[in-house]
Design a protein around this motif. Sequence first.
Motif, mmCIF file in Angstrom:
data_model
loop_
_atom_site.group_PDB
_atom_site.id
_atom_site.type_symbol
_atom_site.label_atom_id
_atom_site.label_comp_id
_atom_site.label_asym_id
_atom_site.label_seq_id
_atom_site.Cartn_x
_atom_site.Cartn_y
_atom_site.Cartn_z
ATOM 1 N N MET A 1 23.751 -11.563 16.191
ATOM 2 C CA MET A 1 22.997 -12.584 16.930
ATOM 3 C C MET A 1 21.528 -12.528 16.533
ATOM 4 S SD MET A 1 22.675 -13.101 21.044
ATOM 5 C CE MET A 1 21.664 -14.406 21.718
ATOM 6 N N ARG A 2 20.985 -13.662 16.189
ATOM 7 C CA ARG A 2 19.599 -13.731 15.740
ATOM 8 C C ARG A 2 18.658 -13.801 16.934
ATOM 9 N NH1 ARG A 2 16.960 -18.573 12.107
ATOM 10 N NH2 ARG A 2 14.888 -17.667 11.879
ATOM 11 N N THR A 3 17.601 -12.986 16.904
ATOM 12 C CA THR A 3 16.602 -12.965 17.968
ATOM 13 C C THR A 3 15.302 -13.528 17.430
ATOM 14 O OG1 THR A 3 17.633 -10.985 18.872
ATOM 15 C CG2 THR A 3 15.445 -11.539 19.677
ATOM 16 N N SER A 4 14.704 -14.454 18.181
ATOM 17 C CA SER A 4 13.468 -15.086 17.722
ATOM 18 C C SER A 4 12.304 -14.110 17.841
ATOM 19 C CB SER A 4 13.184 -16.345 18.542
ATOM 20 O OG SER A 4 12.881 -16.001 19.877
ATOM 21 N N ILE A 5 11.260 -14.369 17.082
ATOM 22 C CA ILE A 5 10.065 -13.516 17.119
ATOM 23 C C ILE A 5 9.408 -13.577 18.491
ATOM 24 C CG2 ILE A 5 8.563 -15.360 16.231
ATOM 25 C CD1 ILE A 5 7.004 -13.224 14.749
ATOM 26 N N ARG A 6 9.523 -14.720 19.169
ATOM 27 C CA ARG A 6 8.953 -14.834 20.509
ATOM 28 C C ARG A 6 9.660 -13.890 21.475
ATOM 29 N NH1 ARG A 6 8.758 -20.754 22.718
ATOM 30 N NH2 ARG A 6 7.288 -20.883 20.970
ATOM 31 N N SER A 7 11.008 -13.845 21.393
ATOM 32 C CA SER A 7 11.769 -12.947 22.263
ATOM 33 C C SER A 7 11.473 -11.497 21.934
ATOM 34 C CB SER A 7 13.267 -13.238 22.110
ATOM 35 O OG SER A 7 13.564 -14.570 22.463
ATOM 36 N N ARG A 8 11.388 -11.170 20.638
ATOM 37 C CA ARG A 8 11.115 -9.794 20.252
ATOM 38 C C ARG A 8 9.732 -9.358 20.735
ATOM 39 N NH1 ARG A 8 13.453 -11.278 15.232
ATOM 40 N NH2 ARG A 8 11.398 -11.304 14.231
ATOM 41 N N LEU A 9 8.736 -10.218 20.587
ATOM 42 C CA LEU A 9 7.396 -9.881 21.044
ATOM 43 C C LEU A 9 7.376 -9.680 22.553
ATOM 44 C CD1 LEU A 9 4.390 -9.575 20.340
ATOM 45 C CD2 LEU A 9 4.139 -12.034 20.666
ATOM 46 N N LEU A 11 9.973 -8.814 24.526
ATOM 47 C CA LEU A 11 10.715 -7.603 24.873
ATOM 48 C C LEU A 11 9.957 -6.347 24.480
ATOM 49 C CD1 LEU A 11 14.329 -8.702 23.866
ATOM 50 C CD2 LEU A 11 13.385 -8.495 26.179
ATOM 51 N N ILE A 12 9.301 -6.371 23.315
ATOM 52 C CA ILE A 12 8.536 -5.192 22.887
ATOM 53 C C ILE A 12 7.392 -4.924 23.857
ATOM 54 C CG2 ILE A 12 6.959 -4.338 21.109
ATOM 55 C CD1 ILE A 12 8.755 -5.690 19.045
ATOM 56 N N THR A 13 6.694 -5.967 24.262
ATOM 57 C CA THR A 13 5.580 -5.790 25.202
ATOM 58 C C THR A 13 6.083 -5.274 26.545
ATOM 59 O OG1 THR A 13 4.433 -7.622 24.107
ATOM 60 C CG2 THR A 13 3.628 -6.947 26.267
ATOM 61 N N TYR A 14 7.174 -5.862 27.030
ATOM 62 C CA TYR A 14 7.759 -5.401 28.284
ATOM 63 C C TYR A 14 8.224 -3.961 28.165
ATOM 64 C CZ TYR A 14 8.264 -8.380 32.356
ATOM 65 O OH TYR A 14 8.037 -9.030 33.531
ATOM 66 N N GLY A 15 8.819 -3.626 27.029
ATOM 67 C CA GLY A 15 9.286 -2.255 26.818
ATOM 68 C C GLY A 15 8.142 -1.264 26.811
ATOM 69 N N SER A 221 2.728 -14.995 24.121
ATOM 70 C CA SER A 221 3.730 -15.053 23.044
ATOM 71 C C SER A 221 3.950 -16.486 22.585
ATOM 72 C CB SER A 221 5.051 -14.447 23.526
ATOM 73 O OG SER A 221 5.590 -15.192 24.607
ATOM 74 N N TYR A 222 3.910 -17.428 23.543
ATOM 75 C CA TYR A 222 4.062 -18.832 23.149
ATOM 76 C C TYR A 222 2.897 -19.273 22.274
ATOM 77 C CZ TYR A 222 4.452 -23.902 23.508
ATOM 78 O OH TYR A 222 4.552 -25.231 23.215
ATOM 79 N N ARG A 223 1.664 -18.892 22.707
ATOM 80 C CA ARG A 223 0.486 -19.279 21.928
ATOM 81 C C ARG A 223 0.470 -18.586 20.567
ATOM 82 N NH1 ARG A 223 -4.382 -21.605 22.814
ATOM 83 N NH2 ARG A 223 -6.158 -20.877 21.598
ATOM 84 N N PHE A 224 0.991 -17.358 20.533
ATOM 85 C CA PHE A 224 0.976 -16.597 19.284
ATOM 86 C C PHE A 224 2.095 -17.027 18.338
ATOM 87 C CE2 PHE A 224 2.327 -12.883 16.801
ATOM 88 C CZ PHE A 224 1.153 -12.619 16.113
ATOM 89 N N THR A 225 3.289 -17.243 18.908
ATOM 90 C CA THR A 225 4.451 -17.524 18.050
ATOM 91 C C THR A 225 4.639 -19.003 17.766
ATOM 92 O OG1 THR A 225 5.927 -17.613 19.991
ATOM 93 C CG2 THR A 225 5.649 -15.487 18.885
ATOM 94 N N ASN A 226 4.107 -19.883 18.619
ATOM 95 C CA ASN A 226 4.319 -21.313 18.386
ATOM 96 C C ASN A 226 3.771 -21.765 17.036
ATOM 97 O OD1 ASN A 226 5.294 -23.902 19.494
ATOM 98 N ND2 ASN A 226 3.147 -24.486 19.393
#
Length: 530
Positions: A1-9, A11-15, A221-226
Amino acid sequence: MRTSIRSRLFLITYGLILAFILGLIILNNTYLERYYINHRENSLISAFSEIQSIDLDDYDLASQIYDVEENYNINVHILKEVEPPENIFDDDALDSLPVPYYRIYGNQMSMHDGMIGRIMSEFEDQVDGTGSNLVESVEVGEEYVAYLGNLESASQPMLSENIQMLTLCVSQEQSDDLHLYYILSVTFQSIRDSISVFNTFTIIIGFVFMIMAGGFMYLISYRFTNPILQINQVAQDISNLDFTHKVQITSNDEIGDLGRSINLMSSQLENAIKDLQKANEKLAADIELKTKIDEMRKEFIANASHELKTPISLIMGYSEALKLPGLNTETIDEYLNIIMDESNKMNKLVMELLKISQLESGFVELQMTDFSIKDLVEETIRLFSIMFAEAGIVPEVDIEDIQITSDYDALQTVLSNFIANAIHHIDKRAKIRVISEFTSEKMLRVSVYNSGKHIAESDIDRVWESFFKVDKARTRSYGGQGLGLSIARTTLINLGHGYGVRNADGGVEFFFEIALRDGNDAKNENNNDS
């Protein structure tokens, strides 16, 4: 399953936030208690360093020690030994201050006498080498013997529940072999309870912070990844050779630089592909033109050879016949006339080919002058008067008296070819009409109409080609080579005039169009008629 960079960013920040909170709790449980106790122990030693410099006989003793207590938030007691003690620290005697000691500083309100007795008992046991692990030796000076003790309510019934006490007991031997005791203490609630409260507070604050950080990180993340997702979409469009979309630049950082580079690459690639397409189209057109020229050249050679073949054969045949013996003068004259006639046809063909070549190569110099189109048409009609009479044709002429600018002789050649073509292809109705009309305010059309068969749609564009003949039988009957219309077309192109042919009602119409100069228009012509 492919994960978008927005989701990864996200999740990483939350982690990282969650790991920080868990790490903080673990560190609190592991090191905070020891750190806090060490800090308070050091504060006791630092406080003693100040107290030992105070003169005990100073009248201002109480004030000076009180300042130390306030600065370090501790209790200080100073006891003087008045006689050598002997087994005074039995368990039964610890509820009050031992008899051989009296307080120089301190009162029972801040520390009960029994607690002082227990502290001094632990001190004496440590000196004797029988102390517990609650007391440890420390260095505070060469002339002092000092021990730090950590007393808890679990081991000291006099302490309230969940209360800890850190004590520093320092002994100094006097000149009379008696001792002076400094007891510094700090009492606080068990640090374990504080750590538990702090961990609970950390979890609550962490939970609230994670909720707030979640919304904040979503926006970040939206502003960064958009822009990255937009750049990716534009790059995919470029890979599909779609250059209509551009990256919207909203920042002046590395991502903005990347977007500008993508836009620049898109524009340059689009221009390069357009240039390549134009080059390919031009190459294809050149190849098509070359192929067409080769075909035309082959066809031209074949047609020219065919046109020359018949007269050459006749000339050769009759030349051979002239060598036969017994020919009378009449026969010889007939043969010679045929040879001369065919020679003239060959000469005419060669001259027309030479004229086409000169026109197409641009070697013919045009003499542009102003003249009346009506005068040109009427003079040309007179040149064909004999042919009209022989064919029983009465041409209809309706020409405006308009001044035009062109090459008189060249345009007369065009009109002559149109009229000659009309005569050769006329039907029994014998109608030829030469008229002029305005197709626009500044454009005059001169047309030559003849009644007859329509030209097939497949042939209507080919009538201008050299040696092309719509009706080969009819062309042979009047000796045409199919070069007249080709000469007319090339001449009109050189003159810059438009031309065309169309099937009209009951016949065919050839025409050419001339752009009028300012002042030579329909209104001017009407004024001239008046």
